[in-house]
Design a protein around this motif. Structure first.
Motif, mmCIF file in Angstrom:
data_model
loop_
_atom_site.group_PDB
_atom_site.id
_atom_site.type_symbol
_atom_site.label_atom_id
_atom_site.label_comp_id
_atom_site.label_asym_id
_atom_site.label_seq_id
_atom_site.Cartn_x
_atom_site.Cartn_y
_atom_site.Cartn_z
ATOM 1 N N TYR A 429 45.953 42.058 43.478
ATOM 2 C CA TYR A 429 47.378 41.807 43.276
ATOM 3 C C TYR A 429 47.787 41.082 41.867
ATOM 4 O O TYR A 429 49.020 41.001 41.580
ATOM 5 C CB TYR A 429 48.439 41.107 44.251
ATOM 6 C CG TYR A 429 48.576 41.883 45.238
ATOM 7 C CD1 TYR A 429 47.626 42.836 46.153
ATOM 8 C CD2 TYR A 429 49.766 41.967 46.019
ATOM 9 C CE1 TYR A 429 47.900 43.518 47.125
ATOM 10 C CE2 TYR A 429 49.971 42.734 47.444
ATOM 11 C CZ TYR A 429 49.149 43.464 47.807
ATOM 12 O OH TYR A 429 49.295 44.396 48.934
ATOM 13 N N GLY A 430 46.775 40.874 41.003
ATOM 14 C CA GLY A 430 47.072 40.308 39.633
ATOM 15 C C GLY A 430 46.817 38.841 39.516
ATOM 16 O O GLY A 430 46.638 38.212 38.346
ATOM 17 N N LYS A 431 46.360 38.033 40.689
ATOM 18 C CA LYS A 431 46.113 36.775 40.527
ATOM 19 C C LYS A 431 44.826 36.494 41.375
ATOM 20 O O LYS A 431 44.656 35.542 42.013
ATOM 21 C CB LYS A 431 47.355 35.719 40.991
ATOM 22 C CG LYS A 431 47.280 34.633 40.532
ATOM 23 C CD LYS A 431 48.388 33.742 40.760
ATOM 24 C CE LYS A 431 48.564 32.407 40.351
ATOM 25 N NZ LYS A 431 48.544 32.325 39.035
ATOM 26 N N LYS A 432 43.701 37.272 40.952
ATOM 27 C CA LYS A 432 42.256 37.415 41.857
ATOM 28 C C LYS A 432 42.689 37.381 43.418
ATOM 29 O O LYS A 432 43.403 38.110 43.772
ATOM 30 C CB LYS A 432 41.787 36.116 41.292
ATOM 31 C CG LYS A 432 41.525 36.304 39.660
ATOM 32 C CD LYS A 432 40.381 35.043 39.298
ATOM 33 C CE LYS A 432 39.980 35.364 37.794
ATOM 34 N NZ LYS A 432 39.222 34.075 37.323
ATOM 35 N N ASP A 433 42.099 36.169 44.005
ATOM 36 C CA ASP A 433 42.242 36.376 45.454
ATOM 37 C C ASP A 433 43.474 35.388 45.957
ATOM 38 O O ASP A 433 43.641 35.339 47.339
ATOM 39 C CB ASP A 433 40.766 35.638 46.184
ATOM 40 C CG ASP A 433 40.726 34.320 45.582
ATOM 41 O OD1 ASP A 433 41.254 33.797 44.792
ATOM 42 O OD2 ASP A 433 39.742 33.796 46.070
ATOM 43 N N GLN A 434 44.420 35.134 45.097
ATOM 44 C CA GLN A 434 45.413 34.513 45.362
ATOM 45 C C GLN A 434 46.703 35.333 45.651
ATOM 46 O O GLN A 434 46.758 36.511 44.959
ATOM 47 C CB GLN A 434 45.762 33.291 44.497
ATOM 48 C CG GLN A 434 44.556 32.229 44.039
ATOM 49 C CD GLN A 434 44.301 31.594 45.588
ATOM 50 O OE1 GLN A 434 45.327 30.969 46.200
ATOM 51 N NE2 GLN A 434 43.088 31.474 45.842
ATOM 52 N N ASN A 435 47.822 34.955 46.339
ATOM 53 C CA ASN A 435 48.888 35.560 46.782
ATOM 54 C C ASN A 435 49.646 35.181 45.416
ATOM 55 O O ASN A 435 50.269 34.174 45.181
ATOM 56 C CB ASN A 435 49.668 35.088 47.856
ATOM 57 C CG ASN A 435 50.876 35.888 48.057
ATOM 58 O OD1 ASN A 435 51.537 36.434 47.120
ATOM 59 N ND2 ASN A 435 51.540 35.605 49.165
ATOM 60 N N GLU A 468 42.305 40.681 46.955
ATOM 61 C CA GLU A 468 41.500 41.244 46.298
ATOM 62 C C GLU A 468 40.249 41.612 46.963
ATOM 63 O O GLU A 468 39.761 41.125 48.263
ATOM 64 C CB GLU A 468 40.677 39.817 45.512
ATOM 65 C CG GLU A 468 39.831 40.357 44.275
ATOM 66 C CD GLU A 468 39.434 39.004 43.361
ATOM 67 O OE1 GLU A 468 39.516 39.318 42.030
ATOM 68 O OE2 GLU A 468 39.007 38.407 43.969
ATOM 69 N N GLU A 469 39.803 42.746 46.245
ATOM 70 C CA GLU A 469 38.639 43.284 47.032
ATOM 71 C C GLU A 469 37.726 43.924 45.797
ATOM 72 O O GLU A 469 38.143 44.284 44.528
ATOM 73 C CB GLU A 469 38.929 44.705 47.778
ATOM 74 C CG GLU A 469 39.576 45.851 47.134
ATOM 75 C CD GLU A 469 39.949 47.049 48.114
ATOM 76 O OE1 GLU A 469 39.468 46.815 49.119
ATOM 77 O OE2 GLU A 469 40.777 47.634 47.491
ATOM 78 N N GLN A 470 36.449 44.011 46.101
ATOM 79 C CA GLN A 470 35.348 44.470 45.105
ATOM 80 C C GLN A 470 34.663 45.410 45.468
ATOM 81 O O GLN A 470 34.317 45.572 46.526
ATOM 82 C CB GLN A 470 34.341 43.140 44.806
ATOM 83 C CG GLN A 470 33.696 43.347 43.488
ATOM 84 C CD GLN A 470 32.655 42.262 43.307
ATOM 85 O OE1 GLN A 470 31.972 41.822 44.040
ATOM 86 N NE2 GLN A 470 33.166 41.632 42.054
ATOM 87 N N LEU A 471 34.382 46.765 44.654
ATOM 88 C CA LEU A 471 33.751 47.730 44.979
ATOM 89 C C LEU A 471 32.757 48.042 43.799
ATOM 90 O O LEU A 471 32.691 47.391 42.687
ATOM 91 C CB LEU A 471 34.713 48.875 44.765
ATOM 92 C CG LEU A 471 35.952 48.906 45.852
ATOM 93 C CD1 LEU A 471 36.895 50.417 45.492
ATOM 94 C CD2 LEU A 471 35.505 48.925 47.257
#
Length: 505
Positions: A429-435, A468-471
């Motif tokens: 969402y634009g801030k890595k794994d943070q809200n 955040e998710e990684q592919l």
């Protein structure tokens, strides 16, 4: 505006996103230069145009849109400034500088935009750690010098302080301020406007994060101005607001964020961390729409599996051509593609047209690059053989692509490392794994001068748990059935050995 400012008229552009937009005469002087006009020939979405036929827009129109929105936002917050905060009064210089920063923030993009700085340069010259923001600052210096605009900027009221090297970005980024206290006491006229513009383009100084106030272009009382073009705190800035709307328009997607509502409800408030741009508390869902739109764009377009494969092909072509293409810069010096940013006269000539130059070349040295681009035009593309998600404990890194390609090659006798391309993707969402909304400041209608936080758990119980998710995607550069089948077998074996959560496509 300065009393002796030139009488050059403003100019109105009919923009498909924002309608009829009017830009300041000084911005027109900047636009009408070869260095800025270069942006007409750099695709906003790079190789995505090969998949989305509507995505033909360029960095040029995006830059006009950001300049316009930057002006809208700074004028709105000036209009709504509280009488309780007299020290942060926004003047005409501030407004003009913010607009120039918005206009020039993407001057440093290379061919196919982020393909150049995120795919090509990390392989061509990893030691350089090339960032387009730094190139934008260098190009701005070159633009001003080449077109003799410094005196014109002074005529419009901008200030260049004596004794400062406004063209030395290394000093601005690398040296700590010797006497910050004295700067805080300085009058407004002592601030250098060109330094201010560059700081807004680059964002937070990496080497100055430990300082109470890392900027030199404006004092801490105007900290909120640094959040307009490139917001390093919450990620809410006019750059995103324009490219979300513009990209959605050209991609044929829905943009849920309402920029007009944001402008209507934005104001400056006092927070525990100083003065920041804040938004009305009832607009919290509009903020979530902004960041969700970002995620949707990445999911559906920016990280499209075929489009990414095409960008890998273009990258391979540029890498193959890099040693043999020479671009003439200042003094007749010649530069490779990967060296062109060392001389802005050479970099000005580097646009998406480099692909046509390669494709229509006849030299033997460029045959490998020519072949890749010829395959691209015939739609003989690299084939995706699988996509997987790493587990939290696997230790996958963005820099590991070459290592993973070698691992895949070791699992088959029919293919080599050069036959694999591994693409590692992070979507958030634009801030890595943070809200990111947790970093946004809000205010209440009954108390508009004081800010508050609205944490996700206060908004709704059905917000995402993860942000955040990684592919990991694996492509095969060969297109025959036997090679693709061998690549798929190697990929599935690799996933089992790595204990990835999913395998296959």
């Amino acid at each position: 505006m300065a009393k002796n400012a030139p009488s050059t008229p403003t100019k109105i552009f009919n923009d498909p996103i924002h309608g009829h937009i009017e830009l300041h005469p000084l911005l027109i002087r900047i636009i009408d230069t070869p260095e800025f006009q270069r942006l007409r020939y750099i695709k906003q979405l790079g190789g995505k145009y090969y998949v989305f036929p509507g995505a033909s827009h360029n960095r040029f129109e995006h830059s006009l849109g950001v300049a316009y929105l930057a002006g809208c936002l700074v004028k709105e917050i000036k209009k709504k400034q509280s009488e309780k905060m007299p020290d942060d009064t926004i003047d005409e210089r501030d407004i003009l500088c913010v607009q120039i920063a918005g206009l020039c923030h993407d001057l440093g993009h290379g061919p196919f935009s982020h393909l150049f700085d995120q795919r090509f340069m990390p392989i061509a010259d990893p030691e350089k750690k090339f960032k387009h923001e730094q190139a934008s600052v260098a190009m701005l210096d070159h633009l001003i010098e080449s077109n003799n605009l410094k005196d014109v900027m002074k005529e419009y009221g901008l200030v260049f302080t004596e004794g400062k090297d406004e063209t030395s970005t290394d000093k601005e980024q690398g040296e700590a301020s010797e006497d910050k206290a004295s700067q805080d006491e300085a009058s407004e006229e002592q601030y250098d406007d060109l330094i201010f513009i560059k700081e807004m383009i680059i964002g937070y100084h990496k080497d100055k994060k430990d300082l109470d106030w890392p900027y030199e272009g404006r004092g801490k009382e105007k900290s909120f101005l640094y959040e307009i073009v490139a917001n390093k705190i919450s990620g809410i800035d006019v750059d995103k607001m324009d490219y979300f709307a513009r990209d959605c328009h050209h991609l044929g997607m829905q943009n849920n964020f309402d920029v007009k509502r944001f402008l209507a409800f934005a104001r400056i408030c006092q927070t525990k961390d100083g003065k920041h741009i804040c938004i009305r508390d009832k607009e919290v869902w509009n903020m979530y729409d902004l960041f969700y739109t970002r995620y949707c764009l990445h999911q559906r377009a920016y990280q499209h599996k075929v489009a990414n494969g095409i960008e890998i092909m273009i990258t391979d072509a540029l890498l193959a051509a890099d040693p043999y293409i020479k671009i003439e810069g200042s003094g007749g010096n010649l530069f490779k593609i990967s060296e062109s940013m060392n001389d802005m006269a050479a970099y000005t000539k580097l646009t998406d047209n480099i692909l046509q130059e390669i494709l229509h070349s006849s030299g033997e040295d460029l045959e490998p690059a020519r072949k890749i681009l010829s395959n691209l035009e015939k739609r003989q593309l690299y084939k995706i053989v699988g996509q997987t998600e790493p587990t939290a404990s696997t230790g996958i890194t963005m820099k590991g692509s070459s290592e993973y390609e070698a691992e895949l090659a070791d699992l088959t006798l029919k293919l080599t490392k050069e036959d694999f391309r591994v693409d590692i993707i992070c979507m958030n969402y634009g801030k890595k794994d943070q809200n990111p909304v947790d970093s946004v400041w809000f205010y209440e209608k009954s108390n508009p001068d004081d800010a508050k936080e609205i944490l996700g758990k206060q908004v709704s119980r059905i917000l995402p748990r993860f942000f955040e998710e990684q592919l990991i995607r694996v492509y095969c550069t060969k297109t025959d059935d036997e090679s693709i089948e061998a690549a798929k077998e190697a990929f599935n074996t690799w996933c089992r050995k790595k204990n990835f959560t999913k395998s296959g496509w």
